[in-house]
Motif scaffolding. Sequence first.
Motif, PDB file in Angstrom:
ATOM      1  N   ASN A 137      42.746  37.439  39.115  1.00 15.61           N
ATOM      2  CA  ASN A 137      42.100  37.919  37.887  1.00 15.61           C
ATOM      3  C   ASN A 137      41.280  39.178  38.108  1.00 15.61           C
ATOM      4  O   ASN A 137      41.167  40.029  37.223  1.00 15.61           O
ATOM      5  CB  ASN A 137      41.203  36.813  37.305  1.00 15.61           C
ATOM      6  N   LYS A 186      41.660  42.806  36.020  1.00  6.50           N
ATOM      7  CA  LYS A 186      40.581  43.516  35.336  1.00  6.50           C
ATOM      8  C   LYS A 186      40.552  44.985  35.716  1.00  6.50           C
ATOM      9  O   LYS A 186      39.898  45.792  35.054  1.00  6.50           O
ATOM     10  CB  LYS A 186      39.228  42.882  35.678  1.00  6.50           C
ATOM     11  N   ASN A 187      41.291  45.339  36.812  1.00  6.76           N
ATOM     12  CA  ASN A 187      41.285  46.714  37.300  1.00  6.76           C
ATOM     13  C   ASN A 187      42.695  47.288  37.363  1.00  6.76           C
ATOM     14  O   ASN A 187      43.011  48.098  38.247  1.00  6.76           O
ATOM     15  CB  ASN A 187      40.626  46.782  38.677  1.00  6.76           C
ATOM     16  N   GLY A 230      36.176  45.338  32.574  1.00  2.00           N
ATOM     17  CA  GLY A 230      37.592  45.087  32.344  1.00  2.00           C
ATOM     18  C   GLY A 230      38.300  46.204  31.610  1.00  2.00           C
ATOM     19  O   GLY A 230      37.791  47.325  31.495  1.00  2.00           O
ATOM     20  N   LEU A 243      38.243  44.724  24.451  1.00  4.51           N
ATOM     21  CA  LEU A 243      38.681  44.261  25.767  1.00  4.51           C
ATOM     22  C   LEU A 243      39.890  43.336  25.654  1.00  4.51           C
ATOM     23  O   LEU A 243      40.174  42.782  24.579  1.00  4.51           O
ATOM     24  CB  LEU A 243      37.541  43.537  26.475  1.00  4.51           C
ATOM     25  N   TRP A 289      39.045  51.414  30.272  1.00  2.00           N
ATOM     26  CA  TRP A 289      38.562  50.564  31.384  1.00  2.00           C
ATOM     27  C   TRP A 289      37.091  50.869  31.644  1.00  2.00           C
ATOM     28  O   TRP A 289      36.646  52.018  31.525  1.00  2.00           O
ATOM     29  CB  TRP A 289      39.385  50.833  32.642  1.00  2.00           C
TER      30      TRP A 289
END
Length: 438
Positions: free
Chosen positions: A341, A345-346, A412, A370, A407
């Motif tokens: 995870n 997020k990146n 996130g 998001l 981002w």
Amino acid sequence: MENAVLKAIEDLELFKKGDVVTVALSGGADSMALLCALLEVKAKLGITVKAAHFNHHIRGEEAERDESFVKEECRKRGVELFCGGADVPKFASENGLSTELAARKLRYNFLEDINEGVIATAHTASDNLETVIFNLTRGSSAAGLCGIPIKRDIFVRPLLFCTREQIEEYCKEKSIEFVTDSTNLTDEYARNKIRHNVIPVLKSINPSVERAVLRTTASLKEDTIFLGELAQDYINENTSCDNELILNSFSILHLSLAKRVIINYVKKINADISLEAVHIDAILNIINNTGSVNLPNGFIAKVQGGRLKVLKSGQEEEQSQFFTKITKVRKNEDFFKNINNLLLKNALDCDKIIGNLEIRTRNAGDSVRLKNRGCTKTLNKLYNEYKVPQADRENLPVLSDDKGVVWIYGIGVAHRCAVNSDTENIYVIETEKKAKEN
């Protein structure tokens, strides 16, 4: 004159029935006239009249004479008197103040301490004229040209519509004794120069110049109050929860209003900061960029990321630096099996990026929806939600394309650029956080 004083008190509601009114009594013609006029009308107004005298210890025996005179006059009239004093020259030297400013500061502190209701000072229309001229010579703003306020907090000025000539005539008519401050007879102070040299010339042009200036200051006050309210509305609507002024719509303000916004905003942060024109102009010059301006009393104004903030010089929070690297990879069939995870997020879907990708910090008005969120939020709200340290917010890395934020470090990716099972090409974002070196 008593009728004029009574009219000003009633029309402008300077005090109410039952108030204790303490006269700031120097012993001069103005303050003695004020004391006697209030004693004449106190029964009609239902007020209690007291007096207060402050010895500045500047004029030696003359200052002692004034205090003795005031004590005797109050004794004869049955007026309760508060006396105080201080070594003004010593206080001025220790605090880097002029003698005039030090005397005023100590005198007003004393009056506030002994106050039981309101303090009545003996400022006149003539004093108001001198004040306006003095401020004009210093290049004052409109606020400074509004003159002496008839009422400010606990201080009221019932004689503000009476001239010095009327005061002297009243003292003569009522056989009111008074003392004369010898320093008022010299040109040592700027106000005395104005009184002795400038006012006579103006009165030769218009004998009623005091009243004319009162009309002008009243008009300026109306305009200043209105613009001040507009400025305060703007500040209320554009101040973040971090107490920073958001600048995204600042450029559309009229210059007159923009200046008042800056003045009011700085006062909101610290009421002791007195801005001059040079400070205001310097702040305006950096509004659309990044930079800082030194302010009085050891403060600085700092613009960064579309926000203006005011803080104590040398006390900025320790900030962090962030180093960001973007790597493009091609997804294979094992990608989702091995990914965690944190990496999701990146990670961004390359093919969903619109236009150019940019690494930057937040801008005023930035917002994003998001991944897997049902609503769009401003970055400011997200920073609060994720409890991002105040020290990091201006340096936190943000990626954006031509459509907006995609981002945010530690938070996130935008829903529209998130990686999914259909993604072919991926941007993997790596960021290292390093404390800022001093």
